[in-house]
Enzyme design. Sequence first.
Site, PDB file in Angstrom:
ATOM      1  N   SER A 175       1.024  -1.240   0.149  1.00  0.00           N
ATOM      2  CA  SER A 175      -0.058  -0.052  -0.097  1.00  0.00           C
ATOM      3  C   SER A 175       0.919   1.162  -0.180  1.00  0.00           C
ATOM      4  CB  SER A 175      -1.016  -0.091   1.295  1.00  0.00           C
ATOM      5  OG  SER A 175      -1.861   0.928   1.096  1.00  0.00           O
ATOM      6  N   ASP A 208     -10.538  -3.792  -5.655  1.00  0.00           N
ATOM      7  CA  ASP A 208      -9.873  -3.274  -4.605  1.00  0.00           C
ATOM      8  C   ASP A 208     -10.257  -1.725  -4.599  1.00  0.00           C
ATOM      9  OD1 ASP A 208      -8.306  -1.526  -2.613  1.00  0.00           O
ATOM     10  OD2 ASP A 208      -6.571  -2.502  -3.472  1.00  0.00           O
ATOM     11  N   HIS A 266      -9.151 -16.334   0.793  1.00  0.00           N
ATOM     12  CA  HIS A 266      -9.042 -17.781   0.554  1.00  0.00           C
ATOM     13  C   HIS A 266      -7.545 -18.360   0.779  1.00  0.00           C
ATOM     14  CE1 HIS A 266      -9.286 -21.928  -1.006  1.00  0.00           C
ATOM     15  NE2 HIS A 266     -10.421 -21.957  -0.850  1.00  0.00           N
TER      16      HIS A 266
END
Length: 658
Positions: A517, A599, A623
């Site tokens: 990020s 996103d 997952h």
Amino acid sequence: MSCSLSSRFYALTRSPLRQFGLCHPPLLATCRHTGPSKSTVRWPNPDLEKYKQLQKHFKRRLRATYSKFSDLPDTSAICGRNYVYSRVRVSPSEKHLAATVKSSSREQARCVVVKLTDPASPPQDVPQIVFTLDNVFNFEWANDVVLFYTTQEGLRCGRVFRLDLTSPAATHGPVFQDTRPDVFVEVALSRDGRLLTINSNSKTDSEVWFIDVTTPTFDPVLVQPRLPELMYHVEHWRDWLVILANTGPGQEYQVLRAPPATPSQRSWVAVHTPRPGVTLRDVEVVGDHCVVTAREPDGGLTLTAVPLDDPGEEYSVPLPRWACACKSRRPGPGDPREALRFLLSSPARPQVAFSFYPEDRVLLSGTEAEGTSPEAEGTSPEAEGTSPEEEGGRGGKHVTERLEVRSQDGTMVPVTVFRPVAAGSGLQQAPLLLHVYGAYGRDLDMGFSPDSRLLLEQGWVLAYCHIRGGGELGLSWHRRARVQGKRAGVEDLRACLRHLHSRGISSPRRSAITARSAGAVPVGALCNTDPRLMRAAPFLDVLGCMMDDSLPLTVEEREEWGDPIADPQHRLAIASYCPLHNIAPQRYPSMLLTAYSDDARVPLAGVVRYAEEPAADHFGPNHFDAMLEEKALQLAFLYAELGLDSPRPPPPPPRRRR
């Protein structure tokens, strides 16, 4: 997190360098979109196949490593009187349970309210779902039949609702709303269960309302109206509010208290102010004590117990030197209120459970916290002004060193280094993975990671660079790299990488940088200014995103990055380091960028990667198997691009003789 940043970024220092001119770097896949439509541009990648076999190998190794640590304690578990609950909120008498469920491809969650069965009821009785709520962010029980919750609209939470289960129809209605576009609203319950707080926070200021859950009306009371640069949080003890606020010297956090009848700032009285150089990380009210978790100037963690009825009798307890991350465990209805339970870990050391009893001045560790014996600790001799700690446990030993690096303007930047004991004098040949973040006043994540442990066991050196913009050295550390000070983080990163190499730790051709990020921005900026230090080229458009008001977080993020529309100086500052706007016709290193089409924080138009992952949000795949695939790809990329041999599998355990 910012709308303008990549989700994950691997930057490799020099290995085979590739010419970057008017064409795209070889491992990039760029996307542009307007509105809901998306288009993707890809091109053949001859390097892709060499990752495939390595990826399969690392997926098997990672699965085995995660399985090895599958029994670690979990901070999300809540212990009730009769059951253990996970990722939920249980009403005080365990009559109802609220839990969230969500799909792997969206952040908005559904809250399910369940009526619990009495342990004395017949076995055929099963819990019943009595209510469901959509787009819920967080929630707390005021009592057994009243639930307060916030709703998420896009990436914002601005409203609080109350659900009342007293009638068969179950009613719910609005309680609070903040319309400011730059704030985020949450609800929280005090540790003693007496107060419910409504917290309306921006990046730089706060406003808190509290509700006494013992009153029938549940009317919110304002603590302190919002003031510029005033940040505060509220807890409860007996008939007092306990307040954590940045009203200490240098606008750092300190602990105060105030009467609920007159809760505004003029009634705040200091209870605990940390020493210079000590930064508060967390505060919990445990029994009649305020327990403060703090980071010392040397990087170590301590607990300070402050008797709230006699603050002058405070005392401190140092935590183990190996500890880098501390997570307190939320108490459940069946937990003792006089103890603080928490987990300590480091990137290479698994979580260890601890219990602290401030009234008795007792700290229990390891299995002793569960009622048996403590875990032993050990240290190694000092070296070059640091105190390396040699750690063992669960296979293999490593050394932890806390260093300080002088940045360009003379600022000393902390760096935490983990290296295998067996490396000895051969550190220059060891591969290095450097982690960085440096934004929003948040600490670089240094909790336990099985994949980091795997790299350490394979002879890697792991370095964590705590550059300005993060929160490791307090709020001032963040303020020094906000808006027009953002370049300070870039200079810190450059100094850290050069210092490690000059100290004999790895070399440019064996070094890599990873960031998530906002951490991708200083890495990307450094790629443009010092391409020979790294083998990576980011494609991140900070300036473009901050000038686009239609993106969901642009207004909120201006307190961190600046406002390039209204302030020309802010625009010049962002343009000076924005990775996309500083690409030059020069040699750029190899890179791996990953992003996710679902996103909402990071527009796909500004992010690049070579394999799209649609079923994930800003935080990556939910997952387990997809997460292993992605981490295995990252390890395959590191080994292939650094020219490392594929690691050998561990030898099988010796057979026992019968």
